[in-house]
Scaffold this motif. Sequence first.
Motif, PDB file in Angstrom:
ATOM      1  N   ARG A  34     101.384  53.221  37.680  1.00  0.00           N
ATOM      2  CA  ARG A  34     100.533  52.597  38.708  1.00  0.00           C
ATOM      3  C   ARG A  34     100.830  51.104  38.831  1.00  0.00           C
ATOM      4  NH1 ARG A  34      98.574  54.327  42.914  1.00  0.00           N
ATOM      5  NH2 ARG A  34      99.995  52.677  43.541  1.00  0.00           N
ATOM      6  N   ARG A  35     100.930  50.419  37.704  1.00  0.00           N
ATOM      7  CA  ARG A  35     101.204  48.981  37.748  1.00  0.00           C
ATOM      8  C   ARG A  35     102.601  48.717  38.295  1.00  0.00           C
ATOM      9  NH1 ARG A  35     101.659  46.250  33.370  1.00  0.00           N
ATOM     10  NH2 ARG A  35     101.891  47.945  31.857  1.00  0.00           N
ATOM     11  N   TYR A  36     103.532  49.587  37.948  1.00  0.00           N
ATOM     12  CA  TYR A  36     104.906  49.411  38.416  1.00  0.00           C
ATOM     13  C   TYR A  36     104.996  49.610  39.925  1.00  0.00           C
ATOM     14  CZ  TYR A  36     109.948  50.068  38.912  1.00  0.00           C
ATOM     15  OH  TYR A  36     111.249  49.958  39.309  1.00  0.00           O
ATOM     16  N   ILE A  37     104.425  50.673  40.433  1.00  0.00           N
ATOM     17  CA  ILE A  37     104.493  50.948  41.870  1.00  0.00           C
ATOM     18  C   ILE A  37     103.755  49.872  42.662  1.00  0.00           C
ATOM     19  CG2 ILE A  37     103.730  52.540  43.682  1.00  0.00           C
ATOM     20  CD1 ILE A  37     106.272  53.396  42.222  1.00  0.00           C
ATOM     21  N   ASP A  38     102.661  49.369  42.134  1.00  0.00           N
ATOM     22  CA  ASP A  38     101.957  48.268  42.809  1.00  0.00           C
ATOM     23  C   ASP A  38     102.861  47.043  42.928  1.00  0.00           C
ATOM     24  OD1 ASP A  38      99.654  49.730  43.196  1.00  0.00           O
ATOM     25  OD2 ASP A  38      98.581  48.887  41.473  1.00  0.00           O
ATOM     26  N   ALA A  39     103.652  46.786  41.859  1.00  0.00           N
ATOM     27  CA  ALA A  39     104.580  45.653  41.900  1.00  0.00           C
ATOM     28  C   ALA A  39     105.698  45.914  42.916  1.00  0.00           C
ATOM     29  CB  ALA A  39     105.160  45.405  40.512  1.00  0.00           C
ATOM     30  N   VAL A  40     106.212  47.144  42.940  1.00  0.00           N
ATOM     31  CA  VAL A  40     107.247  47.497  43.912  1.00  0.00           C
ATOM     32  C   VAL A  40     106.742  47.276  45.335  1.00  0.00           C
ATOM     33  CG1 VAL A  40     108.562  49.432  44.895  1.00  0.00           C
ATOM     34  CG2 VAL A  40     108.475  49.118  42.415  1.00  0.00           C
ATOM     35  N   LYS A  41     105.525  47.686  45.591  1.00  0.00           N
ATOM     36  CA  LYS A  41     104.954  47.525  46.933  1.00  0.00           C
ATOM     37  C   LYS A  41     104.819  46.044  47.296  1.00  0.00           C
ATOM     38  CE  LYS A  41     101.382  50.218  47.771  1.00  0.00           C
ATOM     39  NZ  LYS A  41     100.113  50.957  47.487  1.00  0.00           N
ATOM     40  N   LYS A  42     104.443  45.228  46.326  1.00  0.00           N
ATOM     41  CA  LYS A  42     104.321  43.796  46.590  1.00  0.00           C
ATOM     42  C   LYS A  42     105.690  43.192  46.877  1.00  0.00           C
ATOM     43  CE  LYS A  42     102.237  39.569  44.725  1.00  0.00           C
ATOM     44  NZ  LYS A  42     101.393  38.997  43.627  1.00  0.00           N
ATOM     45  N   GLU A  43     106.708  43.614  46.118  1.00  0.00           N
ATOM     46  CA  GLU A  43     108.063  43.113  46.357  1.00  0.00           C
ATOM     47  C   GLU A  43     108.548  43.520  47.745  1.00  0.00           C
ATOM     48  OE1 GLU A  43     112.546  43.223  44.363  1.00  0.00           O
ATOM     49  OE2 GLU A  43     111.117  44.832  43.921  1.00  0.00           O
ATOM     50  N   ILE A  44     108.275  44.759  48.139  1.00  0.00           N
ATOM     51  CA  ILE A  44     108.681  45.239  49.466  1.00  0.00           C
ATOM     52  C   ILE A  44     108.081  44.372  50.559  1.00  0.00           C
ATOM     53  CG2 ILE A  44     108.387  47.132  51.121  1.00  0.00           C
ATOM     54  CD1 ILE A  44     108.616  49.056  48.706  1.00  0.00           C
ATOM     55  N   GLU A  45     106.796  44.073  50.463  1.00  0.00           N
ATOM     56  CA  GLU A  45     106.125  43.274  51.491  1.00  0.00           C
ATOM     57  C   GLU A  45     106.723  41.879  51.572  1.00  0.00           C
ATOM     58  OE1 GLU A  45     102.080  43.701  50.132  1.00  0.00           O
ATOM     59  OE2 GLU A  45     101.642  45.205  51.685  1.00  0.00           O
ATOM     60  N   ASN A  46     107.065  41.288  50.421  1.00  0.00           N
ATOM     61  CA  ASN A  46     107.627  39.937  50.419  1.00  0.00           C
ATOM     62  C   ASN A  46     109.031  39.908  51.018  1.00  0.00           C
ATOM     63  OD1 ASN A  46     105.476  38.424  49.273  1.00  0.00           O
ATOM     64  ND2 ASN A  46     105.950  39.239  47.261  1.00  0.00           N
ATOM     65  N   VAL A  92     122.146  46.733  51.832  1.00  0.00           N
ATOM     66  CA  VAL A  92     121.174  47.409  50.966  1.00  0.00           C
ATOM     67  C   VAL A  92     120.191  46.405  50.378  1.00  0.00           C
ATOM     68  CG1 VAL A  92     120.863  48.892  48.947  1.00  0.00           C
ATOM     69  CG2 VAL A  92     122.929  49.130  50.370  1.00  0.00           C
ATOM     70  N   TYR A  93     118.900  46.717  50.509  1.00  0.00           N
ATOM     71  CA  TYR A  93     117.837  45.888  49.933  1.00  0.00           C
ATOM     72  C   TYR A  93     117.168  46.723  48.839  1.00  0.00           C
ATOM     73  CZ  TYR A  93     118.824  43.220  54.109  1.00  0.00           C
ATOM     74  OH  TYR A  93     119.474  42.497  55.090  1.00  0.00           O
ATOM     75  N   GLY A  94     117.311  46.255  47.578  1.00  0.00           N
ATOM     76  CA  GLY A  94     116.835  47.032  46.439  1.00  0.00           C
ATOM     77  C   GLY A  94     115.489  46.565  45.918  1.00  0.00           C
ATOM     78  N   PHE A  95     114.679  47.522  45.476  1.00  0.00           N
ATOM     79  CA  PHE A  95     113.333  47.232  44.971  1.00  0.00           C
ATOM     80  C   PHE A  95     113.110  47.940  43.640  1.00  0.00           C
ATOM     81  CE2 PHE A  95     113.317  47.238  49.607  1.00  0.00           C
ATOM     82  CZ  PHE A  95     112.879  45.945  49.868  1.00  0.00           C
TER      83      PHE A  95
END
Length: 458
Positions: A81-93, A321-324
């Motif tokens: 959960r914490r990891y996916i939340d971080a991935v989502k934040k990185e995607i938005e940025n 390619v944009y990696g997350f």
Amino acid sequence: MQIRKDLLLKYNQAGPRYTSYPPANYFHTNIGNAEYQQAIVQSNSEMPQNISLYVHIPFCPRLCHFCGCTTSGSRDKDLFRRYIDAVKKEIENVAGLIDKNRKVSQVHWGGGTPNSIPLEMVQEVMDLFRANFTFESHPEIAMECSPAYLELEDIDRLASFGFNRLSLGIQDFDANVLKIVNREPSKHPVEELVARMKQNGFDSVNLDLIYGLPGQTVDGFRKSIEKAIEISPDRLVTFSYAHVPWVKSAQKVLEKTGILNASEKLALMEMAYDLLTENGYVPIGMDHYAKPEDELTKALVNKKLHRNFQGYCTRETTGQVYGFGSSAITQLENGYYQNTKVIETYIASVNNSGLALERGYQLTENEKIIRTVIEEVMCNLFLDFEAVAQTYKTDVATIKQVVGYDAAKLTPFIEDELLEIQGDQLRIHDDGSLVVRNIAMTFDPQLSVKENTYSKTI
């Protein structure tokens, strides 16, 4: 094709796989978030304009001894959960820096084991992608899956999220080999999984196998290849096991069972090649096979095959390619940018700054030329110096100078009838494709092969 073992053993030396140029061991830490953000903005005005998105899931319920991937053994849903939340934040940025007129043509989930996390988390990320990017009408959306953790109903759900390609990491159908390398077998018969994908209208199904694992024999691996052919995937990959214990210490466990030597690995590769080609599969690059009607085969025929860190693909599908996620690599026209590999560091960094860059490499104009030349050799088994010169608006002499072209370096390959040169064009023969890494190395003026740097080419 008659595989000449003496020649393959002759060229069995350490060298880069060239999934990037320069290879990842050239990446350095003298690049920060500011440079990364600037590179993303710059990529909006560079080619190709279409976008590829990559998500790295660094979790596996069980760690295989042969694995060279960046992953961690975990079933901790709180960590997921914490990891996916971080991935989502990185995607938005990152999405905030990308031109909204550009379109996504490809999404790839790798790992680790992407299907080991709750699928609702996969859906969250896919929904976020669609909210922040414009997709083409029919993008390629793919995931690498372990069949050990894949339910039939999971395939239905992934299809509902937009996935249209799955790659199943079989490695070997022999239960004894899987036990030796600490890998769980498929939970359901693989033929049932593949049938379910086809029922859901998937564009492509891929099976991954590995040759060179301890415990493998020619007769045993033949049975795995025969079973794979019977299942009839669109694509089939026979990866060469790369024994690099100086990088992945867990591989040392396999030395107790016995690592196959070059001759033993070659016998496995030769058998697989013969069996697959006899049954209609077309060799793609170093280790892939595809059916004649597959888009990879068509791309190879048209000399438009491409390769990135996720594998072979077509130029039409693959964008910058944009990696997350942790260890994910962003591959832009101007360079490579890799996130930290440590999961907790990744989460903390994204939560603190929105990004988690650890290292990277920004290419010079000359390195872009070298990258193009090596890619043409590696992917399309063909090189036209004049075409490359036109791409970079220069002349053939300049291109040859940049790559350090020396015809004498190619003489052994010509004498062994592995390639031919006509004017400013180089054409690699079918059997030359088996040593294509060696051929590509002759166009790499920066190459320095030190001990324990690269795996062997065979």
